[in-house]
Design a protein around this motif. Sequence first.
Motif, short mmCIF file in Angstrom:
data_model
loop_
_atom_site.label_atom_id
_atom_site.label_comp_id
_atom_site.label_asym_id
_atom_site.label_seq_id
_atom_site.Cartn_x
_atom_site.Cartn_y
_atom_site.Cartn_z
N SER A 126 0.39 9.57 -10.01
CA SER A 126 -0.63 8.74 -10.67
C SER A 126 -2.03 9.23 -10.28
N TRP A 127 -2.83 9.58 -11.29
CA TRP A 127 -4.19 10.03 -10.99
C TRP A 127 -5.01 8.89 -10.41
N GLN A 170 -7.14 3.44 1.62
CA GLN A 170 -5.90 2.69 1.40
C GLN A 170 -6.23 1.24 1.04
N SER A 171 -5.34 0.63 0.27
CA SER A 171 -5.59 -0.71 -0.25
C SER A 171 -4.47 -1.65 0.14
N ASP A 172 -4.79 -2.95 0.21
CA ASP A 172 -3.79 -3.97 0.47
C ASP A 172 -3.08 -4.39 -0.82
N GLU A 173 -3.68 -4.04 -1.98
CA GLU A 173 -3.12 -4.43 -3.27
C GLU A 173 -2.99 -3.19 -4.14
N PRO A 174 -2.06 -3.21 -5.11
CA PRO A 174 -1.91 -2.08 -6.03
C PRO A 174 -3.22 -1.76 -6.74
N CYS A 189 2.95 0.54 -4.81
CA CYS A 189 1.85 1.47 -5.10
C CYS A 189 1.66 2.42 -3.92
N VAL A 190 1.47 3.69 -4.23
CA VAL A 190 1.26 4.69 -3.19
C VAL A 190 0.03 4.36 -2.37
N ALA A 191 -0.99 3.79 -3.01
CA ALA A 191 -2.22 3.45 -2.30
C ALA A 191 -2.00 2.35 -1.27
N ASN A 230 6.25 5.72 -3.96
CA ASN A 230 5.94 5.86 -5.38
C ASN A 230 5.31 4.57 -5.88
N CYS A 231 4.75 4.66 -7.07
CA CYS A 231 4.29 3.46 -7.74
C CYS A 231 5.44 2.98 -8.65
#
Length: 558
Positions: A126-127, A138-142, A170-172, A177-178
């Motif tokens: 995912s771009w 990095q994020s706590d949410e997608p 979500c990878v983030a 993977n997402c």
Amino acid sequence: MTIIRYPESNDLRNLVKFCEKDGTIWLAENRMVLMHTSALGALRRELVGSVGKEHARRLLTRMGYAAGVCDAELAKRIRGHQSLQDAFFTGPQLHMLEGIVRVTPIDMKLDFDSGTFSGEFLWENSWEQDIHLRELGQSDEPVCWSQIGYASGYTSAFMGRFILFKEVECVACGHNNCRIVGKPLEEWEDADQHAGYFESDSMLNHLLELRHQVDYLRTTISQQGQAPQLVGNSKGFQHAYDLVTRASGTQVTVLLLGETGVGKERFARTLHQMSNRKQGPFIAVNCAAMPNDLIESELFGVEKGAFTGAQTSRMGKFERADGGTLFLDEIGELPLAAQAKLLRVLQEGEIERLGDDRVRKLNIRLVAATNVDLQAAVKAGRFRSDLYYRLSVYPIQIPPLRERIADIPLLIEAMVTRFGTLYEKKLLGVSDKAMQAIKHYQWPGNVRELENMIERGIILAPNGGWIELEHLFANVADSDFSEAQISQAGSLEQKQEPCASAGLIDAILASGIPFEDLENRLIDEAVKRADGNLAGAARTLGITRPQLQYRLKKKDGG
């Protein structure tokens, strides 16, 4: 475990065309762009920093939703004749072809009749998560906001009901993977929390409302009283309109100059409506359409018995325009005798009917128009010099449409609305590729030709769809607007005409089948394989739909 397979994507790759000479990229009729993901990442960072994470998410979600709706329309058009699953998979395949993300279907159930849909998909490469990690960490949410918007928009438009997708991994957020899951909005327990991202942003709406108010005030000040039949913002149009506005408060005779079809009569009507004569009549006369022997009687009137056949007295166009405006179009076509009488009317403000010696005083405003060079006509002896100087006190040059490119979208919007109402059709507008072709066309017939073309497009376009290139330009081949395509290996290749192998050519020649019969068999087979869909059959044959329709008509003896 059932493995879900995508259909072949050759038909989709063939829709992507690159035209270096025009600086355009196309996906079917839709114009596309290639952008650096780093630039999109910078935009994302600026959005989050300026309006906050929630507003940025809402904006990007709605942007993705709009893209998904566009691709759903394309899917129905190009694969509408295939199975329901193959038609639906157009969206995920386009998402991959557009470089957004690799999509792997895990589970899917869909049924048009019952409106049932449930789907689970794996996202890789995912771009969006990539640039979010790079720019914001990095994020706590997608964070694949626009991609979720796309999946929801595509599926909702495809199924005809709101299908909400959620990114459950979500990878983030640290996952491998997402992963996304989609089902009807009402089947989600937290539907209200997520549906809000697809709604208009209240803060941004307020800002846009303030902007619209400012734009409205500017428009009111700069174009106060502009007549509804005149549309345009280009410099050439605005200059002509400004001259009309200045003349409206006077009684000066106006000479409108311009090519056939530029809208000279509409400018004349606008001048009349803006003047203090607007309560009076507006009489339009095409001088080129009147026989020479009837011009004087038509313009100045006739008394009973003035000539054979004049059984009653009747007023001419000048008398009918008394108290209002008389518009003489194609004035360069007037014979010299009529020119002399017209000069007297302009100088004295009075006329005499044919066969009558009584003088009638008139109060009219004369607006003349021509598409010929009156100065050249004066030198050639076809037009009186004194009349020319009397008419050219206040000339207004109306620019041709090819010099008003900026006005074309505005004109088309007005025409689509008008003709859509007339023919009771609701259309999305003109496709990107059709608009590009319109802007590059030279328009020898100007606005009148554009109007006729849009009317034809309204008639031919499917209800609820787009007016496409083939609906407007019947003789323009798709190859005229493309240079290169994506090969199966993913590289750009110059578009080549299909080339049969030597063995196939030998077999055809040896068969003794007449060329016309061979062509008819190919056409019948292509239409059969496309289940009667002419657009699909045309793509198979490598020709445009209008070309196929011509050959079918010819084959059937039409």
